[in-house]
Design an enzyme around this catalytic site. Structure first.
Site, mmCIF file in Angstrom:
data_model
loop_
_atom_site.group_PDB
_atom_site.id
_atom_site.type_symbol
_atom_site.label_atom_id
_atom_site.label_comp_id
_atom_site.label_asym_id
_atom_site.label_seq_id
_atom_site.Cartn_x
_atom_site.Cartn_y
_atom_site.Cartn_z
ATOM 1 N N CYS A 30 7.245 1.887 5.376
ATOM 2 C CA CYS A 30 6.397 1.894 6.561
ATOM 3 C C CYS A 30 6.351 3.222 7.306
ATOM 4 C CB CYS A 30 6.855 0.781 7.519
ATOM 5 S SG CYS A 30 6.907 -0.861 6.767
ATOM 6 N N THR A 80 -0.703 -3.374 5.633
ATOM 7 C CA THR A 80 -1.001 -2.262 6.529
ATOM 8 C C THR A 80 -1.806 -1.217 5.770
ATOM 9 O OG1 THR A 80 1.099 -2.678 7.617
ATOM 10 C CG2 THR A 80 -0.014 -0.614 8.135
ATOM 11 N N THR A 115 0.874 -1.176 0.000
ATOM 12 C CA THR A 115 0.000 0.000 0.000
ATOM 13 C C THR A 115 0.912 1.227 0.000
ATOM 14 O OG1 THR A 115 -0.124 -0.182 2.420
ATOM 15 C CG2 THR A 115 -1.942 -1.093 1.152
ATOM 16 N N ARG A 120 12.778 3.053 -1.578
ATOM 17 C CA ARG A 120 11.583 3.859 -1.362
ATOM 18 C C ARG A 120 11.787 4.849 -0.217
ATOM 19 N NH1 ARG A 120 7.028 3.576 -3.705
ATOM 20 N NH2 ARG A 120 7.565 1.536 -4.577
ATOM 21 N N ARG A 162 3.966 -7.786 11.108
ATOM 22 C CA ARG A 162 4.809 -7.032 12.054
ATOM 23 C C ARG A 162 6.257 -7.462 11.822
ATOM 24 N NH1 ARG A 162 2.541 -7.454 18.030
ATOM 25 N NH2 ARG A 162 2.944 -5.208 18.178
ATOM 26 N N LYS A 205 -1.120 -1.561 14.045
ATOM 27 C CA LYS A 205 0.076 -1.468 13.202
ATOM 28 C C LYS A 205 0.341 -0.022 12.768
ATOM 29 C CE LYS A 205 3.590 -2.610 10.715
ATOM 30 N NZ LYS A 205 3.535 -3.497 9.557
ATOM 31 N N ARG A 219 24.373 8.643 10.787
ATOM 32 C CA ARG A 219 23.782 7.512 11.511
ATOM 33 C C ARG A 219 24.435 7.227 12.858
ATOM 34 N NH1 ARG A 219 18.809 7.360 9.765
ATOM 35 N NH2 ARG A 219 18.735 7.430 7.493
#
Length: 446
Positions: free
Chosen positions: A280, A141, A106, A348, A172, A226, A425
């Protein structure tokens, strides 16, 4: 087979006997590991995907997701045993299955609008093969309320909800640990259209997940779990980033402060960084923002702040060069990390992409290296590929690949033309780098 009103012991026997047939729609990084795990437990699994090459690979016992540990062996083993096969024919797969699981991507557009067409397309196919007593589960999700919006599509089968079951059991999992996550890193969340469906679906997942199942009061509540997990992480990363920017202003080391603060059990400040990417965390906040009738100020601000972090990495890069008397135009800049997360081949919403677009406005010599990428990937984003540090003036760390965590600073010091590190990072030993004469800058680092 009628899966409604079935008890947990019957479900276990169906797995053990190989009588349970499960169709999983979407053989991507989440769907394929789930299919392999179900097959390995004894179910007959049909993997459905629109990509014929992927389907052919699976049927040949080959793994199209090589970065997933343990998956290759599970695919080979269960294809050979006849428990796992793949197809592009979703309608026939639905006809052949007792349980159908939807696990397709999605996505959102640049304005945060979600594209659910892949989910609806799968539901249309399932409706053509749906039989009385079957169960349809969404694992993808989605915004709360989406699963139940499939009911009119599924009822094109001629059946009414109740004659078939509907549930949501959100995945998950993370790329790189999918099998571990599916089989027991976290409990499975399940919400269903009725009690009998909830019992059956819970029993199905309890067979493969040693942490068991958390039964929710509704499908929408399960969907919200979620989504809220992702929103929590996005907002808290944004908080960490904002505090890190404050630390830069105040000549503080954010990681030192965060580490000490987090020894208090009610404090859990996340890791600041160069930005938030992937399928996500940058996506799920939009599910709430676009549905809410209220002004979701905190969530929206967090999303904006995290999207701004690649620009801050540009600012740090220019500052590091300028303070060392170097021209950005002529400096050789090596970006370490092209994918959104270390050792995961996925671009992405990778923070590296907007960073590269902006830094190219200043520099004519931008290079990139990522251990899971190739020269062709660099060309796609308009930069040069470089696997060594010769003549490099500055390295900019954009993801946390294992190879970058293990950089040999002594070798870097000998190879680089100018010794400058911008660490997005927090993975470089700052004090060690400085002792070797490196100029070090990082998000929230003094």
């Amino acid at each position: 087979m009628n899966m409604l009103n079935i008890d947990p012991e019957q479900v276990k026997r169906l797995f053990d006997s190989g009588a349970l047939k499960i169709a999983i729609f979407g053989m991507g990084k989440m769907g394929l590991p789930l299919a392999a795990v179900f097959a390995d437990r004894g179910a007959k699994v049909i993997g459905v995907d629109i990509d014929k090459n992927r389907v052919d690979m699976i049927n040949a016992g080959e793994n199209p997701v090589p970065e997933e540990p343990g998956l290759a062996d599970l695919i080979s083993k269960n294809v050979d045993a006849g428990r796992l096969r793949a197809t592009t024919d979703g309608v026939q797969a639905a006809k052949d299955a007792d349980v159908m699981i939807i696990l397709v991507p999605t996505m959102i557009d640049d304005h945060g609008n979600v594209n659910l067409n892949p989910v609806y397309d799968v539901a249309e196919k399932i409706a053509k093969g749906l039989e009385r007593g079957n169960i349809v589960i969404t694992e993808a999700t989605m915004p709360p309320g989406t699963t139940e919006s499939l009911v009119p599509i599924l009822e094109k089968s001629g059946l009414k909800l109740g004659e078939f079951g509907l549930a949501h059991a959100p995945e998950r999992t993370m790329t790189g640990t999918a099998i571990r996550d599916i089989t027991g890193q976290y409990p499975k969340i399940v919400g269903a259209s009725d009690e009998s469906t909830l019992n059956a679906v819970s029993a199905i997942y309890e067979v493969i997940n040693k942490k068991g199942v958390i039964r929710m009061s509704s499908i929408k509540a399960a969907e919200a779990v979620k989504v809220f997990e992702g929103v929590y992480r996005d907002v808290n990363i944004a908080l960490a980033n904002e505090l890190a920017l404050f630390c830069e202003e105040q000549n503080l080391d954010a990681l030192e402060v965060f580490k000490a603060a987090n020894t208090q059990p009610y404090c859990h400040i996340h890791m600041p960084g160069a930005g938030v990417g992937g399928h996500c965390i940058p996506v799920y906040p939009w599910f709430v923002m676009n549905l809410s009738k209220r002004h979701t100020r905190l969530i929206r601000t967090a999303r904006e702040l995290n999207d701004e972090m690649p620009e801050h990495m540009v600012e740090l890069t220019l500052k590091a060069l300028n303070e060392n008397g170097l021209s950005a135009k002529n400096a050789n800049i090596l970006v370490l990390g092209l994918t959104f997360r270390g050792d995961v081949y996925e671009f992405r919403k990778s923070p590296s992409i907007p960073y590269i677009e902006r830094i190219k406005e200043w520099s004519e010599n931008v290079y990139v290296y990522d251990p899971v990428c190739s020269e062709k990937d660099a060309e796609r984003y308009g930069v040069k590929w470089k696997e060594d540090f010769r003549d490099v003036d500055i390295i900019v760390i954009m993801n946390d690949a294992k190879e970058f965590k293990e950089l040999n600073l002594d070798d870097l010091a000998k190879s680089m033309r100018n010794k400058i590190i911008v660490d997005g990072r927090g993975i470089v030993d700052k004090e060690r780098a400085k002792s070797l004469g490196f100029v070090y800058m990082g998000v929230g680092r003094k």
